[in-house]
Design a protein around this motif. Structure first.
Motif, short mmCIF file in Angstrom:
data_model
loop_
_atom_site.label_atom_id
_atom_site.label_comp_id
_atom_site.label_asym_id
_atom_site.label_seq_id
_atom_site.Cartn_x
_atom_site.Cartn_y
_atom_site.Cartn_z
N GLN A 84 4.55 31.94 1.02
CA GLN A 84 4.42 30.54 0.62
C GLN A 84 5.65 30.08 -0.15
N ALA A 85 6.15 30.91 -1.04
CA ALA A 85 7.33 30.55 -1.82
C ALA A 85 8.53 30.31 -0.92
N ALA A 86 8.72 31.18 0.06
CA ALA A 86 9.84 31.01 0.99
C ALA A 86 9.69 29.72 1.81
N ARG A 87 8.47 29.41 2.24
CA ARG A 87 8.24 28.17 2.99
C ARG A 87 8.57 26.95 2.14
N VAL A 88 8.13 26.96 0.89
CA VAL A 88 8.36 25.82 0.01
C VAL A 88 9.85 25.65 -0.27
N VAL A 89 10.55 26.74 -0.53
CA VAL A 89 11.99 26.65 -0.82
C VAL A 89 12.76 26.14 0.39
N ARG A 90 12.42 26.63 1.56
CA ARG A 90 13.10 26.17 2.77
C ARG A 90 12.80 24.70 3.03
N PHE A 91 11.54 24.32 2.83
CA PHE A 91 11.14 22.92 2.99
C PHE A 91 11.89 22.03 2.00
N GLU A 92 12.00 22.48 0.75
CA GLU A 92 12.67 21.68 -0.27
C GLU A 92 14.14 21.48 0.09
N ARG A 93 14.77 22.52 0.61
CA ARG A 93 16.17 22.37 1.03
C ARG A 93 16.29 21.37 2.18
N GLN A 108 0.82 -1.21 0.00
CA GLN A 108 0.00 0.00 0.00
C GLN A 108 0.86 1.26 0.00
N SER A 109 2.11 1.16 -0.41
CA SER A 109 3.02 2.30 -0.28
C SER A 109 2.68 3.39 -1.30
N VAL A 110 3.04 4.60 -0.93
CA VAL A 110 2.85 5.74 -1.81
C VAL A 110 4.14 6.53 -1.88
N HIS A 111 4.28 7.25 -2.97
CA HIS A 111 5.34 8.24 -3.09
C HIS A 111 4.72 9.61 -2.92
N ARG A 112 5.32 10.42 -2.08
CA ARG A 112 4.83 11.78 -1.86
C ARG A 112 5.54 12.73 -2.83
N GLY A 113 4.78 13.29 -3.74
CA GLY A 113 5.31 14.36 -4.57
C GLY A 113 5.30 15.63 -3.76
N LEU A 114 6.46 15.99 -3.22
CA LEU A 114 6.52 17.08 -2.25
C LEU A 114 6.51 18.45 -2.92
N PRO A 115 6.04 19.47 -2.21
CA PRO A 115 6.13 20.82 -2.74
C PRO A 115 7.57 21.20 -3.09
N SER A 116 7.73 21.91 -4.20
CA SER A 116 9.06 22.36 -4.61
C SER A 116 8.93 23.68 -5.35
N GLY A 117 10.06 24.23 -5.71
CA GLY A 117 10.08 25.49 -6.43
C GLY A 117 9.96 25.36 -7.93
N HIS A 118 9.62 24.18 -8.42
CA HIS A 118 9.46 23.96 -9.86
C HIS A 118 8.12 23.31 -10.16
N LEU A 119 7.58 23.60 -11.33
CA LEU A 119 6.47 22.83 -11.87
C LEU A 119 7.08 21.55 -12.45
#
Length: 292
Positions: A221-230, A39-50
């Motif tokens: 939101q952009a700053a949160r996503v970029v920090r999260f991605e790093r 039942q595993s899933v891959h999480r497509g995480l928020p990032s700074g790219h489409l």
């Protein structure tokens, strides 16, 4: 081009780089999916790219959309806009395909749709034209990653060939919003929004409106996503939670964990456990902002 066991990565031809950040090809064995559980899933995480996700095997089965008003579905090829919630992708047997990371400015140049109109959405690639709809078939017939990346270069270059003004302006000074977006990325999401607004000469409200209209996220939101991605990259590389929190500018480890719950839908340790069988992902392609 970088090549490893089951993956390959490359940057597009120079003319495309204002709009397209990188290509990644992947092929993961069914054994990895079996190790992750039925039942595993891959999480497509928020990032700074489409992200363009093009399957060369079985369709991509999305079981959880980043927006509640979109139903799950299966796609041979899809476009994921910028988002602040995970895309949940069912893991199956062998996973074989390519991902293309688009800069926010690349949405209009490559797809003909502004990034802001795609925020939070997952869209079938067939909606953007016959040339993109045919990509899965063409790429599957190519003999190797080098030929597949060359096909992407050809198709995407043809789509941006009419943007002569954009090409001529690629080396010129960026607009205020583009400048702010690049600074957010260079700072790892730690720059203050008030400082960005002050540098542009706009009020914070006006700056936020213009930024969201062009990028698709608010500056915060952009700053949160970029920090999260790093943070995701550091954790994947083996850094500890406390060290990652400090390096990425979180106030402490609980702050990092809270952001992961908000943006990934789980705590970091859960994500790492889900991804462990698949951690032979490609090395990062250098960020264009970091190159001379």
């Amino acid at each position: 081009m970088l090549v490893g066991d089951g993956w390959a990565a490359a940057r597009p031809q120079p003319r495309l780089r204002p709009w397209v950040a990188r290509y990644v090809g992947y092929r993961s064995a069914g054994a990895a999916a079996a190790a992750a559980g039925p039942q595993s899933v891959h999480r497509g995480l928020p990032s700074g790219h489409l992200t363009l996700n093009i399957s060369l095997g079985e369709p991509v089965r999305i079981v959880g959309m980043p927006r509640g008003d979109q139903a799950p579905g299966e796609f041979r090829a899809l476009l994921g806009g910028l988002h602040t919630a995970p895309v949940l992708i069912a893991r199956g047997g062998t996973e074989f395909g390519l991902e293309v990371a688009l800069e926010p400015a690349g949405a209009a140049a490559v797809l003909g749709v502004p990034a802001a109109e795609l925020t939070g959405h997952v869209v079938d690639l067939t909606e953007f034209g016959r040339d993109l709809a045919r990509l899965p078939e063409r790429l599957a017939e190519a003999p190797d990653w080098a030929h597949r990346f060359a096909i992407l270069d050809d198709v995407l270059s043809a789509r941006t060939a009419g943007d002569s003004d954009a090409v001529d302006a690629a080396g010129a000074a960026a607009s205020d919003v583009e400048w702010a977006w690049r600074l957010i990325r260079r700072s790892g999401g730690t720059v203050r929004v008030a400082d960005l607004a002050r540098e542009t000469g706009w009020s914070r409200r006006r700056f936020g409106e213009r930024f969201r209209r062009e990028i698709g996220l608010t500056p915060k939101q952009a700053a949160r996503v970029v920090r999260f991605e790093r943070a995701a990259g550091l954790l994947k590389a083996g850094r500890g939670l406390a060290e990652t929190a400090a390096l990425c500018g979180f106030s402490d480890q609980p702050h990092l964990t809270g952001e992961w719950r908000a943006l990934a839908g789980c705590v970091p340790t859960t994500w790492l456990a889900e991804e462990r069988p698949f951690l032979q992902d490609p090395l990062p392609v250098p960020d264009p902002d970091s190159e001379p």
